[in-house]
Enzyme design. Structure first.
Site, PDB file in Angstrom:
ATOM      1  N   HIS A  11      60.290  17.754  29.960  1.00 50.17           N
ATOM      2  CA  HIS A  11      61.144  17.947  29.536  1.00 50.17           C
ATOM      3  C   HIS A  11      62.213  17.235  30.822  1.00 50.17           C
ATOM      4  O   HIS A  11      63.048  16.771  30.416  1.00 50.17           O
ATOM      5  CB  HIS A  11      62.560  18.417  28.900  1.00 50.17           C
ATOM      6  CG  HIS A  11      62.313  19.199  27.497  1.00 50.17           C
ATOM      7  ND1 HIS A  11      62.240  17.710  26.483  1.00 50.17           N
ATOM      8  CD2 HIS A  11      61.572  19.829  26.996  1.00 50.17           C
ATOM      9  CE1 HIS A  11      62.261  18.426  25.181  1.00 50.17           C
ATOM     10  NE2 HIS A  11      60.906  20.256  25.662  1.00 50.17           N
ATOM     11  N   ASP A  28      54.229  17.349  21.191  1.00 55.54           N
ATOM     12  CA  ASP A  28      54.910  18.689  20.918  1.00 55.54           C
ATOM     13  C   ASP A  28      56.319  18.441  19.748  1.00 55.54           C
ATOM     14  O   ASP A  28      56.422  17.265  19.831  1.00 55.54           O
ATOM     15  CB  ASP A  28      55.641  18.671  21.849  1.00 55.54           C
ATOM     16  CG  ASP A  28      56.488  19.802  22.608  1.00 55.54           C
ATOM     17  OD1 ASP A  28      55.380  20.951  23.165  1.00 55.54           O
ATOM     18  OD2 ASP A  28      57.454  20.293  21.848  1.00 55.54           O
ATOM     19  N   HIS A  63      58.990  19.192  20.063  1.00 52.92           N
ATOM     20  CA  HIS A  63      60.164  17.884  20.360  1.00 52.92           C
ATOM     21  C   HIS A  63      60.352  17.092  21.607  1.00 52.92           C
ATOM     22  O   HIS A  63      59.084  16.717  21.830  1.00 52.92           O
ATOM     23  CB  HIS A  63      60.607  19.869  22.242  1.00 52.92           C
ATOM     24  CG  HIS A  63      61.492  20.719  21.852  1.00 52.92           C
ATOM     25  ND1 HIS A  63      60.680  21.539  21.804  1.00 52.92           N
ATOM     26  CD2 HIS A  63      61.917  21.022  20.449  1.00 52.92           C
ATOM     27  CE1 HIS A  63      60.815  22.883  21.111  1.00 52.92           C
ATOM     28  NE2 HIS A  63      62.174  22.659  21.135  1.00 52.92           N
ATOM     29  N   ASP A 114      53.874  24.164  19.455  1.00 52.27           N
ATOM     30  CA  ASP A 114      55.329  24.464  19.212  1.00 52.27           C
ATOM     31  C   ASP A 114      56.140  23.745  17.340  1.00 52.27           C
ATOM     32  O   ASP A 114      57.006  23.978  16.476  1.00 52.27           O
ATOM     33  CB  ASP A 114      56.455  24.546  19.355  1.00 52.27           C
ATOM     34  CG  ASP A 114      56.025  23.202  20.947  1.00 52.27           C
ATOM     35  OD1 ASP A 114      56.172  22.329  19.866  1.00 52.27           O
ATOM     36  OD2 ASP A 114      57.759  23.297  21.873  1.00 52.27           O
TER      37      ASP A 114
END
Length: 343
Positions: free
Chosen positions: A158, A193, A195, A282
């Protein structure tokens, strides 16, 4: 498979997190490292301590101002009157009309995109060691290893060139990709991931030598909210070299694997010399962040598919949070990648 881990990465153990207007314990806890190392143990994989990565490996993807901020901000923060134990911004730059500030409070709002990646006393030491692991994995691939794994925390995908966010400090996946580019003409990044890998996307968005592919939960109502949409395909020379594959949060194994297959097909068309896997775990159905519904078998399938692509591969750990299932998620993926079950 060579695996790299540095005990210093556990020195980052943040506390502050703001979720839906409430202060909670941060999800990116040092305990994650123990759970991930347990997965390596089950597979019979030992870890090596990485060498210190050269500064230019960090500067290949991050600005000098950002690196200096990460290294010095906590010490400067402690000089403030009644300072808290972690650097957490209380104002954020509106960058379209912004001037870079000199004070640490203002610079925190410039270099930190949200409140989920607080800087503690040892955060720089930890993220610097994580970058060492990522570079060591890339160097192993450069030296001829089929694959190498970097147990990196805090994660990185991120963080952009000059902004930390979303539990991430240095962008370890981008650093690995940049390091691979010192040897190979073309590199691809496949981020699985749950995200969207918005920081990695931003770093390489205008480049044609690094293809970025992200398979993630739809971001209309899920972090990082503002990016991660299918229409984001790159800009300038990088037009067509970014592929986002957003999926509903109800997605189970079949839909997730189908998206990974689509991403791998685009990577095959790109014909890279090496691959970085941003290995978030995740997407698992029992991960506390509840992003998708992928099973351990889904992770094993993903590992087999990615291995079958036949590319030299640096696997860099991203998300996957505190759950008894985290260990098995890692053994499932790496076991699938290596073509063998966990012990």
């Amino acid at each position: 498979m060579k695996c790299f881990y540095a005990p210093d990465t556990e020195a980052h153990d943040p506390v502050f997190r703001l979720t839906n207007g409430k202060i909670h314990r941060n999800a990116e806890q040092a305990e994650r490292a123990r759970l991930l190392r347990a997965g390596l143990d089950q597979l019979g994989l030992t870890t090596q301590t990485p060498a210190r990565a050269p500064q230019d490996a960090l500067e290949a993807v991050h600005t000098p101002a950002f690196l200096q901020f990460l290294e010095t901000a906590w010490d400067e923060w402690q000089k403030l009157p009644d300072a808290g134990p972690e650097v957490v911004p209380n104002a954020f730059a509106q960058r379209a009309t912004a001037t870079y500030p000199t004070g640490v409070v203002g610079r925190a709002g410039w270099h930190m995109g949200d409140t989920s990646a607080p800087l503690g006393e040892h955060s720089w030491r930890a993220t610097r060691a994580a970058a060492d692991c990522a570079v060591a994995a890339a160097d192993a691939v450069i030296s001829g290893e089929r694959a190498a794994y970097a147990l990196t925390r805090p994660p990185g995908h991120h963080s952009s060139a000059d902004m930390a966010a979303g539990h991430c400090l240095l962008n370890v996946s981008a650093i690995a990709a940049g390091r691979l580019r010192t040897k190979f003409d073309k590199v691809a990044v496949l981020d699985i991931d749950v995200h969207h890998g918005n920081g990695t996307q931003a770093i390489f968005y205008d480049r044609a030598d690094v293809l970025t592919v992200s398979v993630h939960a739809e971001t209309q109502a899920y972090y990082p909210f503002f990016v991660g949409y299918a229409h984001e395909t790159g800009s300038g020379a990088g037009e067509g070299y970014n592929l986002n594959l957003p999926l509903p949060r109800s997605t189970t194994d079949d839909g997730w694997i189908a998206a990974i297959e689509t991403g791998l097909a685009r990577i095959s068309d790109f014909e890279p010399d090496a691959l970085v896997i941003s290995l978030g775990l995740d997407a698992h159905e029992k991960d506390p962040l509840k992003g998708m519904q992928v099973s351990w078998d889904g992770f094993a399938q993903a590992g087999r598919l990615i291995a079958a692509a036949g590319l030299p591969c640096a696997i860099v750990q991203e998300g996957g949070y505190l759950s008894d299932d985290l260990t098995t998620s890692l053994t499932s993926f790496l076991g699938g990648f290596m073509g063998r079950p966990a012990r």
